[in-house]
Design an enzyme around this catalytic site. Structure first.
Site, short mmCIF file in Angstrom:
data_model
loop_
_atom_site.label_atom_id
_atom_site.label_comp_id
_atom_site.label_asym_id
_atom_site.label_seq_id
_atom_site.Cartn_x
_atom_site.Cartn_y
_atom_site.Cartn_z
N SER A 21 0.83 -1.21 0.00
CA SER A 21 0.00 0.00 0.00
C SER A 21 0.86 1.25 0.00
CB SER A 21 -0.92 -0.01 1.22
OG SER A 21 -1.79 -1.10 1.19
N TYR A 79 -13.59 -2.68 -4.51
CA TYR A 79 -14.70 -1.97 -5.17
C TYR A 79 -15.96 -2.81 -5.18
CZ TYR A 79 -17.70 0.79 -8.08
OH TYR A 79 -18.78 1.50 -8.53
N TYR A 131 -3.47 -10.66 1.93
CA TYR A 131 -3.35 -9.31 2.48
C TYR A 131 -4.74 -8.86 2.87
CZ TYR A 131 -1.78 -4.36 2.64
OH TYR A 131 -1.48 -3.07 3.01
N LYS A 177 -0.82 -11.13 5.79
CA LYS A 177 -0.56 -9.84 6.44
C LYS A 177 -1.91 -9.32 6.88
CE LYS A 177 0.80 -5.04 5.76
NZ LYS A 177 1.11 -3.95 4.80
#
Length: 306
Positions: A49, A112, A138, A167
């Site tokens: 990110s 989304y 993730y 993660k």
């Protein structure tokens, strides 16, 4: 089967360094990678990110991945973010990662369009079975809009051998706890990284592997220090560093997203890099820079205004 022992400790999510025109700054990026290796990090995450993958065109993501892997040159393990809302595009990024020989890839759930659990399962399984690189899930529901449930994590760990860990960026340590409690009986060496810096110590104590903390890019002495103290059973040092990290973690509340904050902190703490970010984000304002310096002072992190 991948050697999962390499996935332990501190893996900073490395910012991507840009010129003012938005092109990759290989000199600055290389200098940051070298600094992190010298700081003693245990690995690196490229195009997470904080690496701004979400605002890059595909060709630039390939370029950044290729440069970073070549420059790291096997000095530490490499996690490479390959996320996209499109399963097919994630596979494309994953096949590229295979060619680069990364140690594992990091994959978000599609964002989304909200997905039912079976569709989410299908995404991760299809990606994992289409590439050679080990897959680390993730989970970042604050950004994707959906949590990867512990039940789904356990199912993936049981049924898809190429999915080796997670993660977990959830602002609640109980989520990490339940992953360890419910998934480790299924897969005893399932990798569990905390996505939140200040949960690293708790994650380690519960049996997790470590953390992927952005503050390690400019204050690795704290997070790497916590990991070293944990391994040495030097708990007084670990607790003191944890208190320092708790004070430092307020940097994440200074700006949304925090891309410019981390780059400015790196520069303040001694590495003269470009602090440019990709549109639509803008460089950190002077007002926010002043606030950042106050946080660094509060946390006891030395810096010079530059």
């Amino acid at each position: 089967m991948a050697d999962l022992n390499k996935f332990r400790g501190v893996f900073p999510p490395v910012p991507t360094i840009f010129h003012a025109d938005g092109q990759l700054d290989t000199v600055g990026m290389g200098a940051l990678i070298d600094k992190l290796v010298n700081d003693g990090v245990n690995g690196m995450l490229i195009l997470g990110s904080g690496g701004e993958f979400c605002h890059m065109p595909k060709a630039q993501r390939f370029e950044v991945a290729e440069f970073a892997v070549k420059h790291i040159a096997g000095r530490v393990p490499v996690l490479l973010g390959i996320s996209s809302p499109s399963t097919q595009e994630v596979i494309e990024f994953g096949l590229h990662a295979d060619k680069l020989g990364v140690d594992a890839v990091l994959v978000l759930n599609p964002y989304y369009a909200l997905l039912n659990e079976e569709y989410m399962y299908n995404h991760f399984r299809t990606v994992a079975e289409s590439i050679r690189s080990p897959v680390i899930l993730y989970n970042f529901p604050a950004l994707t809009g959906q949590d990867i449930s512990v039940n789904l994590i356990a199912r993936l760990a049981k049924e898809v051998s190429n999915i080796i860990g997670i993660k977990d960026t959830v602002d609640n340590i109980s989520h990490v706890r339940e992953i360890i409690n419910q998934v480790r009986p299924i897969s005893s060496d399932f990798v569990v990284f905390s996505g939140y810096d200040e949960y690293m110590m708790d994650t380690l104590i519960m049996g997790g592997n470590g953390a992927i903390p952005a503050t390690s890019n400019f204050a690795s002495q704290i997070t790497c220090g916590i990991y070293r103290a944990f391994k040495a059973k030097d708990y007084e040092t670990m607790f003191e560093l944890q208190r320092q990290l708790s004070r430092l973690s307020t940097v994440y509340s200074l700006e949304t997203p925090f891309f410019g904050v981390i780059k400015q902190a790196i520069k303040l703490c001694g590495l003269n890099i470009s602090t440019e970010v990709l549109a639509p984000v803008q460089k950190l304002s002077e007002e926010k820079k002043q606030q950042l310096m106050k946080v660094l002072t509060f946390a006891g992190i030395p810096y010079q205004d530059r």
